[in-house]
Design a protein around this motif. Structure first.
Motif, short mmCIF file in Angstrom:
data_model
loop_
_atom_site.label_atom_id
_atom_site.label_comp_id
_atom_site.label_asym_id
_atom_site.label_seq_id
_atom_site.Cartn_x
_atom_site.Cartn_y
_atom_site.Cartn_z
N ARG A 55 -8.00 -16.51 -17.63
CA ARG A 55 -9.22 -16.93 -18.15
C ARG A 55 -9.64 -16.68 -19.59
O ARG A 55 -9.39 -15.35 -20.00
N ILE A 56 -9.93 -17.77 -20.29
CA ILE A 56 -10.46 -17.33 -21.46
C ILE A 56 -11.92 -17.58 -21.88
O ILE A 56 -12.42 -18.77 -21.54
N HIS A 57 -12.67 -16.62 -22.50
CA HIS A 57 -14.24 -16.87 -22.57
C HIS A 57 -14.12 -16.59 -24.12
O HIS A 57 -13.88 -15.56 -24.64
N ALA A 58 -14.57 -17.65 -24.90
CA ALA A 58 -14.70 -17.66 -26.43
C ALA A 58 -15.90 -16.78 -26.74
O ALA A 58 -17.00 -17.48 -26.59
N LEU A 59 -15.84 -16.14 -27.62
CA LEU A 59 -16.74 -15.62 -28.33
C LEU A 59 -17.42 -16.52 -29.30
O LEU A 59 -16.59 -17.03 -30.28
#
Length: 248
Positions: A55-59
């Protein structure tokens, strides 16, 4: 411990792979971690996605500094949220304040609409807001999933008292995620004090550049930073934090 979350903030493919191999549940993807993180490039996202399905959460943060943005900066933030949604990011990490230190609800609502069904984290703009309890309730009303916070202190251990209050007051309506200074031993100390199950860490170590020739006296940025040191996530630091979470 069951139902814990271990998130690693990374700004390179190498750090992302180390975090994944170390057992992180998800990434907070950014650029320029050395200045607290800014919006990552789509190419970095795509390069990591080629190598992992973590999972990737982008800042989404257009610049270093405070969280009170111009109209142009807000437009960039909104467009970045939309773009990362199109690219397939599982989440975004956002936060905007008004000059008086309150959450900018109007702009945050626009960003929530742009995020659609992505997970949303309110980042450490929360740690410099005027009233953290009010901001938490506002975040809940917006439908935000997570608040990343150090308890309004430089490190999460220093902010343990507020973290405990937030965790208690939230009553499961939003996830309180502890960040800043997180590592295996800090998790071991902080969990009994706060009951928090979500943690955010970089797991970084400073590595030496591969450069053999080194030109002294020339700085590309701030003179306090060496051009020949690279910050990278260490597999063993992530692995050790995960081990503690599993044992608690």
């Amino acid at each position: 411990m069951k139902d814990y979350i271990l998130e690693t903030c990374v700004d390179s493919v190498e750090s992302a792979m180390a975090a994944s191999e170390g057992g992180a549940d998800r990434l907070e993807l950014c650029s320029n971690l050395i200045i607290g993180g800014t919006t990552p490039s789509p190419w970095l996202f795509e390069e990591i996605r080629k190598r992992s399905d973590i999972r990737i959460h982008a800042l989404i943060r257009p610049r270093f500094g405070d969280f009170c943005y111009t109209e142009a900066e807000f437009s960039m933030i909104r467009n970045a949220v939309k773009d990362f949604r199109k690219m397939g990011a599982e989440g975004v990490v956002i936060g905007i304040l008004k000059p008086d230190g309150t959450l900018n609800m109007e702009q945050m609502k626009e960003l929530m609409d742009a995020a659609g069904d992505m997970s949303v984290t309110l980042h450490r703009a929360f740690d410099v807001c005027a009233d953290p309890i009010e901001a938490m309730e506002q975040a809940i009303s917006l439908g935000i999933d997570t608040i990343l916070t150090s308890g309004q202190k430089n490190t999460c251990l220093q902010g343990a008292e507020l973290l405990k209050e937030l965790e208690t007051r939230s009553q499961g309506r939003i996830t309180i995620q502890a960040g800043s200074g997180v590592g295996a031993e800090v998790i071991r100390q902080l969990y009994p004090l706060t009951g928090i199950k979500a943690y955010h860490m970089s797991g970084k170590v400073v590595t030496d550049s591969a450069m053999q020739f080194r030109k002294e006296g020339v700085n590309m940025g701030l003179p306090t930073f060496s051009e020949y040191e690279i910050w990278r996530t260490d597999i063993e630091n992530v692995r050790a934090a995960k081990k503690v979470l599993e044992e608690l």
